[in-house]
Design an enzyme around this catalytic site. Structure first.
Site: not given
Ligand code: XMP
Length: 512
Positions: A82, A169, A171
């Site tokens: 990002c 993202h 994660e």
């Protein structure tokens, strides 16, 4: 052999700790550091990769975080997530634009070129986006490896280098890659040797503790919580009878806490635990105090007084052990100078500098799930390891207003009934934290033929990942009815049981 590590440069994303946990799940050590960290780096040989986190800032009008050459001099793989991707693009001559609307939520990613980073994924992937600025053009030395349906550039790679940028993202679990992107980065791009295992962590910590402590003695405040218990277990394994644990009963603990601690450590040969019953002193000092912060302060200060008195009885003490864990380190190191979400620190007291002891924190590098695994491996019973968290000031923040022994006794009994039933109905492990709250107000009830006046009690049970936000647990009605009946029948002094259904925010988990 030096331990391999991946650095995560924290630009203030609310997900930075998640990135770290995902990397650790791949048996690889990683550290969260500030952007300035690289400038002072002297020894780089054990860094095998760098991740640049997301963050709330904009790269467009602000040069504060522009990447400098230190990062690329390391000559290791880089993954920008990002904001991190935007920094890489800016550094290499890309064009960024401020979008009129944020791209937020689910998006469909079309993968054009899988390479190592998207290895094992299909051509299309649901991902989680959360950004305002976008990269609209990249220079010739970049390859666009994925984009989303709105045509924004969503993943890039620098030609002939292991430098990647991804706009979404990976994660968070809303990105449905089954953890492959981070695993590919760690294992296929950084070539991790996967040595961060529970067994290796224990070996490393034991040797660190031995080197640090030498022949000196160590004291530790054992509370019955996970962190202090696992600290005690690893210290005991490393230095055996040089460790003395001090267990302070402040009168505000759960039912049979002392016995549970005894039971949990019964297989730890000759472990020294001093049990101090200071409940009368705590109750005396809390008399007439109704203000929550004042209660917390008194409890913290009294704990320090009792602990100090006890510590004086032990000879040759040079070290004070504490169960600090990695999230506490990250949060208080202001590595999150940019973070918008900051958890307030609740720790009771802290021990005074006059004690003149050096700190030893054997869990300082570990996340809670790693601490739990370590505890199990060291032989602590899973019933202790998987217990819900319990606040330092204990029942004092669950008895509204003035704390009295009589109220604490009632609460202990009721809480025990509730928790036992959660275990019986296999709900305990589905809940993050459950307890009962005592209200010093009277309500009428009918017992036998007569009327009675008893106190009111509330059940509280929440589900949460980080304790910063929480949702009430959704109980079946039959279960609630059964708990309520059991508590009213078996705990004298309670005439009514309520259920707290507030979320955090706006409520908090505890009632005070
Ligand atoms: P709140 O009530 O702030 O709770 O939503 C979040 C988590 O922190 C715990 N908590 C405390 N822990 N000392 C502690 O050690 C405190 O004073 C304290 N107050 C709240 C709470 O139990 C929950 O897990």
């Amino acid at each position: 052999m030096q331990e391999q590590k991946i650095l995560i440069i924290d630009y203030g994303s609310q997900y930075t700790q998640l990135i770290a946990r995902r990397i650790r799940e791949n048996k690889t050590y990683c550290e969260v550091v500030t952007p300035a960290y690289l400038n002072n780096l002297k020894d780089s040989e054990n860094i095998i990769g760098v991740v640049l986190s997301g963050g709330p800032n904009s790269t467009i009008n602000d040069n504060k975080h522009d990447l400098n050459d230190h990062l690329f001099e390391l000559d290791v793989p880089v993954l920008g997530i990002c904001f991190g991707m935007q920094l890489i693009c800016k550094k290499f001559g890309g064009v960024l634009e401020q979008s009129s609307s944020r791209e937020y939520g689910k998006a469909k990613l079309d993968i054009h070129s899988k390479g190592k980073i998207f290895d094992g994924l299909s051509d299309s992937l649901e991902v989680w986006m959360s950004h305002g600025d976008s990269v609209t053009e990249v220079s010739d030395n970049f390859k666009i490896i994925a984009s989303t349906n709105n045509k924004s550039l969503s993943a890039i790679k620098v030609n002939n280098k292991e430098i990647y940028g991804i706009q979404f993202h990976p994660e968070v679990t809303h990105t449905l890659d089954d953890g492959k992107i981070i695993s590919n980065f760690v294992n296929k791009i950084c070539n991790s040797r996967s040595q961060w295992t529970t067994k290796n962590i224990i070996i490393k910590q034991i040797s660190k503790i031995k080197n640090k402590v030498g022949g000196d003695n160590v004291i530790l405040g054992l509370s019955g919580g996970v962190d202090s218990s696992v600290s005690a277990a690893i210290l005991h394994k490393a230095i055996s009878n040089q460790l003395t644990c001090i267990f302070v009963d402040n009168g505000l603990l759960r039912l049979n806490e002392r016995d549970q601690v005894k039971e949990s450590f019964k297989d730890f040969e000759k472990i020294k635990i001093h049990y101090v019953d200071a409940s009368k002193l705590f109750m005396k000092r809390l008399e007439g105090i109704t203000e929550p912060e004042e209660k917390r302060k008194i409890i913290g200060k009294t704990f320090v007084d009792v602990f100090q008195d006890e510590a004086k009885k032990i000879e040759n003490v040079k070290w004070l052990a504490q169960g600090t864990i990695y999230p506490d380190v990250i949060e208080s190191a202001a590595s999150s100078e940019n973070a918008h979400l900051i958890k307030s620190h609740h720790n009771v007291g802290g021990l005074p500098k006059e004690m003149n002891l050096d700190l030893i924190e054997p869990l300082r590098e570990l996340f809670k799930d790693e601490v739990r695994k370590l505890g199990i491996e060291l032989g602590i019973k899973s019933t202790l390891i998987n217990r819900h968290p319990f606040p330092g000031p204990g029942l004092a923040v669950r008895i509204l207003g003035e704390v009295k022994k009589e109220y604490a006794d009632i609460l202990r009994e009721a809480d025990n009934i509730f928790i036992k039933m959660l275990h019986e109905y296999n709900m305990y492990n589905k809940i993050s934290q459950a307890f009962t709250v005592f209200m010093p107000i009277k309500s009428v009830g009918v017992t036998g033929d007569g009327r009675s006046y008893g106190n009111v009690l509330s059940l509280r049970a929440v589900k949460t990942i980080d304790f910063m936000t929480a949702k009430p647990f959704d109980f079946p009605f039959d279960f609630l009815e059964e708990v309520s009946t059991k508590i009213i029948n078996e705990v004298p002094g309670i005439s009514r049981v309520c259920l707290d259904i507030s979320s955090k925010p706006p409520a908090t988990i505890e009632w005070e």
